[in-house]
Design a protein around this motif. Structure first.
Motif, mmCIF file in Angstrom:
data_model
loop_
_atom_site.group_PDB
_atom_site.id
_atom_site.type_symbol
_atom_site.label_atom_id
_atom_site.label_comp_id
_atom_site.label_asym_id
_atom_site.label_seq_id
_atom_site.Cartn_x
_atom_site.Cartn_y
_atom_site.Cartn_z
ATOM 1 N N LYS A 187 0.916 21.660 -6.738
ATOM 2 C CA LYS A 187 1.407 22.630 -5.747
ATOM 3 C C LYS A 187 0.526 22.675 -4.500
ATOM 4 O O LYS A 187 0.208 23.737 -3.977
ATOM 5 N N TRP A 188 0.147 21.485 -4.049
ATOM 6 C CA TRP A 188 -0.593 21.393 -2.798
ATOM 7 C C TRP A 188 0.389 21.172 -1.667
ATOM 8 O O TRP A 188 1.154 20.212 -1.653
ATOM 9 N N LYS A 189 0.374 22.050 -0.684
ATOM 10 C CA LYS A 189 1.310 21.997 0.436
ATOM 11 C C LYS A 189 0.619 21.706 1.768
ATOM 12 O O LYS A 189 1.252 21.777 2.813
ATOM 13 N N ARG A 190 -0.634 21.361 1.699
ATOM 14 C CA ARG A 190 -1.402 21.161 2.933
ATOM 15 C C ARG A 190 -2.436 20.062 2.677
ATOM 16 O O ARG A 190 -3.308 20.213 1.833
ATOM 17 N N ILE A 191 -2.322 18.939 3.407
ATOM 18 C CA ILE A 191 -3.233 17.818 3.203
ATOM 19 C C ILE A 191 -3.789 17.362 4.540
ATOM 20 O O ILE A 191 -3.332 17.784 5.611
ATOM 21 N N ALA A 192 -4.787 16.483 4.464
ATOM 22 C CA ALA A 192 -5.373 15.856 5.650
ATOM 23 C C ALA A 192 -5.561 14.379 5.357
ATOM 24 O O ALA A 192 -5.639 13.962 4.193
ATOM 25 N N ALA A 240 8.995 16.078 1.659
ATOM 26 C CA ALA A 240 8.723 16.899 0.478
ATOM 27 C C ALA A 240 8.278 18.316 0.847
ATOM 28 O O ALA A 240 7.950 19.103 -0.044
ATOM 29 N N GLY A 241 8.242 18.628 2.138
ATOM 30 C CA GLY A 241 7.839 19.967 2.555
ATOM 31 C C GLY A 241 6.345 20.186 2.523
ATOM 32 O O GLY A 241 5.890 21.329 2.369
ATOM 33 N N ILE A 242 5.574 19.117 2.685
ATOM 34 C CA ILE A 242 4.116 19.209 2.678
ATOM 35 C C ILE A 242 3.618 18.959 4.106
ATOM 36 O O ILE A 242 4.128 18.086 4.814
ATOM 37 N N GLU A 243 2.609 19.710 4.493
ATOM 38 C CA GLU A 243 2.112 19.667 5.861
ATOM 39 C C GLU A 243 0.844 18.817 5.955
ATOM 40 O O GLU A 243 -0.064 18.951 5.136
ATOM 41 N N VAL A 244 0.812 17.948 6.967
ATOM 42 C CA VAL A 244 -0.411 17.206 7.288
ATOM 43 C C VAL A 244 -1.096 17.966 8.421
ATOM 44 O O VAL A 244 -0.676 17.905 9.576
ATOM 45 N N VAL A 245 -2.163 18.690 8.091
ATOM 46 C CA VAL A 245 -2.770 19.586 9.068
ATOM 47 C C VAL A 245 -3.676 18.866 10.049
ATOM 48 O O VAL A 245 -3.848 19.302 11.188
ATOM 49 N N VAL A 246 -4.266 17.764 9.613
ATOM 50 C CA VAL A 246 -5.152 17.030 10.510
ATOM 51 C C VAL A 246 -5.128 15.555 10.124
ATOM 52 O O VAL A 246 -5.080 15.217 8.943
ATOM 53 N N ARG A 247 -5.157 14.709 11.136
ATOM 54 C CA ARG A 247 -5.171 13.262 10.919
ATOM 55 C C ARG A 247 -6.331 12.684 11.727
ATOM 56 O O ARG A 247 -6.346 12.793 12.959
ATOM 57 N N GLN A 248 -7.286 12.084 11.042
ATOM 58 C CA GLN A 248 -8.470 11.528 11.680
ATOM 59 C C GLN A 248 -8.518 10.022 11.456
ATOM 60 O O GLN A 248 -8.105 9.530 10.407
ATOM 61 N N ALA A 255 0.823 -1.213 0.000
ATOM 62 C CA ALA A 255 0.000 0.000 0.000
ATOM 63 C C ALA A 255 0.852 1.256 0.000
ATOM 64 O O ALA A 255 0.397 2.327 -0.429
ATOM 65 N N THR A 256 2.079 1.143 0.464
ATOM 66 C CA THR A 256 2.963 2.315 0.453
ATOM 67 C C THR A 256 3.364 2.699 -0.964
ATOM 68 O O THR A 256 3.904 3.787 -1.173
ATOM 69 N N LEU A 257 3.098 1.811 -1.928
ATOM 70 C CA LEU A 257 3.402 2.144 -3.320
ATOM 71 C C LEU A 257 2.576 3.354 -3.775
ATOM 72 O O LEU A 257 3.002 4.098 -4.651
ATOM 73 N N HIS A 258 1.408 3.551 -3.162
ATOM 74 C CA HIS A 258 0.567 4.686 -3.530
ATOM 75 C C HIS A 258 1.157 6.019 -3.056
ATOM 76 O O HIS A 258 0.901 7.046 -3.679
ATOM 77 N N ASN A 259 1.894 5.979 -1.955
ATOM 78 C CA ASN A 259 2.341 7.236 -1.346
ATOM 79 C C ASN A 259 3.298 8.042 -2.228
ATOM 80 O O ASN A 259 3.138 9.262 -2.348
ATOM 81 N N PRO A 260 4.329 7.426 -2.844
ATOM 82 C CA PRO A 260 5.161 8.228 -3.753
ATOM 83 C C PRO A 260 4.348 8.847 -4.898
ATOM 84 O O PRO A 260 4.624 9.981 -5.319
ATOM 85 N N THR A 261 3.347 8.112 -5.359
ATOM 86 C CA THR A 261 2.500 8.655 -6.430
ATOM 87 C C THR A 261 1.685 9.841 -5.925
ATOM 88 O O THR A 261 1.560 10.867 -6.609
ATOM 89 N N ARG A 262 1.128 9.690 -4.722
ATOM 90 C CA ARG A 262 0.351 10.799 -4.163
ATOM 91 C C ARG A 262 1.217 12.037 -3.962
ATOM 92 O O ARG A 262 0.801 13.161 -4.261
ATOM 93 N N VAL A 263 2.413 11.836 -3.432
ATOM 94 C CA VAL A 263 3.324 12.975 -3.229
ATOM 95 C C VAL A 263 3.646 13.651 -4.555
ATOM 96 O O VAL A 263 3.707 14.888 -4.657
#
Length: 769
Positions: free
Chosen positions: A85-90, A113-121, A70-78
């Motif tokens: 140019k999205w720097k803020r995700i949840a 990558a310098g991207i912020e996770v503002v909330v984790r639910q 499932a971590t294979l998706h993460n490099p693609t998402r990043v």
């Protein structure tokens, strides 16, 4: 499910023939089986396990899988985040180990990558609160990882919370069936229809491993991917393959069998070279297990799911496909190869608003400025006041030889006019803000405001204070009729007031200069609802590090000066002297200044965050003080000269009398005359009282002397009578009584003494006895 998988494993282990490799499906079963299989030296190969936890070689040393992690998706998402140019995700996840590991890996990658996770639910069974929290935190780019049944519940709640549309982008797992949102869920009933879910899912993006070879060429399995798909559909013989469990993973399972066969063939060849057979394997023989592990680790071929190869962690190395739901159907947007870091983008994306949504509500700073109409209005009034001040100066200069002007201390009046003009000029500076000034120029204007307003107040009020001080001094020192007033005394008081101001301002500017400070306010929505913008209002202030201390010093010394001036004005309210013939009007001006300052200063300190109200209060107070001061000081003089254009000796008297009515003046003179007469009468009475006291004392001394003389005579007479009676024989007692006629008051003086019941008085003459 895990218990059943473990049970089947033990049944396989204790039944013949011996097992060399165990083939598993989902992540939960693979986790338990792979942990136990290592005890029997068994290789485990999974075709449907995506949990990142299975990549741990210490925990699962003999595990392989054809399904990518499932971590294979993460490099693609990043990569997609960086593209738009999205720097803020949840993130929102179902509480399962596979999803927890995926989210943790995603957080590490986006942080790098310098991207912020503002909330984790996260949630276990009910995503209601988790979705609501996403909306409260203004989450816009949301990554959701959960199983298919929970995905329907999540997006049903997202539909209710309006957490979809042109402002939001959802990223979810791509291995759900194409029509997964249409499935009726009996176990987890939801209150949303398929159409509502379709509306909430519009525009969401999925990422999944490429599980079907994209080229129309034969693979190492001697068939193309399309041929495999056709053979599978023919064997299943169903109209809707989305209802078939595990259908998307069929190519992975097919290639897993091929990988197993190739690894066993390679192992058999290697063992034969060493004189061994693969049939010699037993659950305690690690040598054959190591050969199978090595063969599996080096397996590489082109299968119906694409290139099949395993990493050192046993994970499948594969491409990732990116899709977007448009009008209820998934459309491919591109592919990503993690090994080469190559993103193939097809530019087929479609956004509800016509453009990619921002990763947050755009916050646009908006400077709160003074209303232009209010600013121009106050500047107009200030301009009129300055022009009036110039007219007063010219009036003073042209009529300086007139007695009514000359006896009003015109030089001090000129200073008062200059002070009022400076205060009026500060109105222009008070209205200047970021609309007219740059950030570098603003601190300079702050300093000018303080200097001009403070010095203008000191000159204007200080001039009036010096005049009222002089009137009070002349009145209390008894020099009221003195014809000369020393100008040096007036200027000395004025210079003392201005000098103290200069010292405070200079010290303030040198030690703690002012700077531009910003006061931030709560977010405000943009007037246009089509724009995803929130305004961030802010207000500029002139500030220094110890601003309250300096304001306390300035307000303190000016407050004391105001109170002292108020006291002097009250003390001299009825005093009229020709040397300062407008003292009455100066006192009235001081009253006005004190009242306005007492009212305006506290209010302005309270409403300083309201730029229009604060500016209006200060500007009106300055304008009103200046107009009243100029009007009270120069108005009567102008009227006097208009009424008496010729010079005469009555100018001073007439101007002075204009301060109070004739009746009040006559009453005052009458009271003064009566007071003088009463003082004289009191002096005469005191003199008479002193004379009478002296006479009374003299009479008292004479009375005491006469009393002593009479006492001596009476004593002598008594002694003579007593001796005569003793020498004359008598048979009967004789009563001696002084005839009453002989003690008549007509023959005696006022002085006398009482002897028992007989009164003995001194005769005025010597009558015959």
């Amino acid at each position: 499910m895990p218990g059943l998988g473990t049970k089947v494993l033990y049944e396989l282990l204790y039944t013949h023939p011996k097992k060399l490799i165990v083939l598993t499906g989902c992540s939960i079963v693979s986790t338990f089986v792979a942990q136990a299989a290592k005890m029997w030296k068994l290789i485990v190969l999974a075709y449907g396990s995506s949990s990142p936890a299975l990549s741990n070689r210490e925990r699962f040393p003999t595990f392989f899988r054809t399904h990518p992690s499932a971590t294979l998706h993460n490099p693609t998402r990043v990569k997609i985040f960086e593209k738009f140019k999205w720097k803020r995700i949840a993130t929102i996840q179902e509480t399962q180990e596979v999803f927890t590991s995926t989210v943790e890996d995603l957080e590490d990658r986006v942080k790098a990558a310098g991207i912020e996770v503002v909330v984790r639910q996260n949630f276990l069974t009910d995503p209601t609160n988790a979705v609501r929290n996403l909306k409260r935190q203004d989450a816009r780019i949301i990554v959701g990882v959960f199983y298919e049944d929970m995905a329907r519940r999540v997006f049903c709640q997202a539909y209710k919370e309006k957490l979809y549309g042109k402002k939001y982008v959802w990223f979810i797992i791509g291995w759900y069936p194409n029509n997964w949102y249409k499935k009726v869920d009996d176990k987890n009933k939801i209150n949303c229809t398929a159409e509502q879910l379709k509306e909430a899912l519009e525009g969401h993006i999925t990422t999944e491993a490429v599980i079907l070879h994209q080229e129309n060429t034969k693979t190492d399995t001697d068939m193309t991917a399309q041929q495999f798909q056709e053979r599978l559909d023919e064997r299943l013989n169903v109209s809707d393959t989305s209802q078939v469990g595990g259908y998307p993973e069929a190519p992975l399972a097919y290639d897993a069998v091929w990988a197993l066969a190739m690894a066993l063939n390679k192992t058999a060849d290697r063992l034969s070279e060493r004189g061994l057979n693969i049939e010699d394997f037993n659950y305690s023989n690690s040598e054959i297990t190591e050969e199978i592990y090595s063969a599996m680790n080096s397996t590489k071929f082109v299968g119906v799911s694409g290139n099949v190869a395993f990493s050192s962690q046993g994970d499948r190395i594969a491409w990732t496909k990116i899709e977007q739901m448009i009008n209820g159907t998934y459309h491919t947007l591109g592919y990503y190869d993690q090994n080469s870091d190559n993103l193939t983008w097809l530019n087929r994306e479609r956004w509800t608003g016509g453009h990619p949504p921002p990763d947050r509500t755009k916050q646009k700073p908006v400077l709160r400025v003074v209303s232009l109409g209010l600013f121009l209005c106050m500047c107009g009034l200030a301009t009129v006041g300055i022009m009036a001040g110039i007219c007063c100066l010219l009036f003073n200069i042209f009529n300086r030889k007139r007695r009514c002007i000359a006896f009003s201390q015109p030089h001090i009046n000129n200073v008062v006019v200059l002070g009022c003009m400076l205060c009026l000029g500060s109105v222009y500076l008070l209205g200047l803000d970021g609309r007219f000034l740059t950030e570098d120029l603003y601190p300079l204007v702050c300093q000018l405001r303080a200097w001009i307003l403070s010095l203008g107040f000191s000159l204007g009020y200080g001039g009036m204070f010096s005049k009222i001080w002089t009137v009070h001094r002349l009145t209390t020192s008894g020099q009221k009729d003195n014809k000369n007033v020393k100008n040096c005394e007036l200027y000395a008081v004025l210079l003392a007031v201005v000098g103290l101001d200069l010292i405070i301002l200079s010290t303030w500017q040198i030690i703690d200069p002012m700077y531009r400070a910003l006061e931030m306010f709560d977010l405000e929505p943009a007037p246009s609802t089509d724009q995803d913008i929130m305004f961030v209002p802010y207000l500029e202030h002139c500030q220094s590090h110890n601003n309250s201390v300096w304001l306390g010093v300035v307000y303190g010394h000016k407050g004391i000066l105001l109170l002292f001036g108020l006291f002097l004005s009250y003390e001299t309210r009825s005093v009229k002297i020709k040397q300062v013939n407008d003292s009455r009007f100066v006192g009235m001006s001081i009253y006005n200044v004190v009242v306005l300052c007492v009212i305006v200063v506290p209010i302005v300190l309270i409403i300083k965050s309201q730029q229009d109200a604060s500016f209006a209060f200060v500007a009106l107070a300055i304008i009103l003080c200046s107009f009243l001061s100029l009007g009270l000081i120069f108005g009567p003089k102008v009227l006097e000269i208009v009424r008496n254009p010729r010079r005469n000796t009555q100018e001073i008297r007439s101007l002075t009398e204009s301060a109070v009515g004739k009746e009040e003046e006559e009453r005052h003179e009458k009271l003064v005359t009566e007071n003088e007469q009463l003082k004289k009468q009191i002096a005469e009475m005191e003199e008479r009282v002193r004379t009478l006291n002296k006479q009374l004392q003299d009479k008292m001394r004479q009375r005491v002397k006469l009393t002593n003389h009479v006492n001596e005579n009476n004593l002598k007479v008594n002694n003579d009578i007593k001796g005569h009676i003793d020498t004359t024989p008598s048979l009967h007692p004789v009563e001696i009584r002084t005839p009453e006629c002989m003690i008549s008051p007509d023959y005696y003086s006022d002085s006398g003494i009482h002897t028992n019941s007989t009164i003995i008085r001194s005769p005025k003459t010597s009558p015959e006895s």
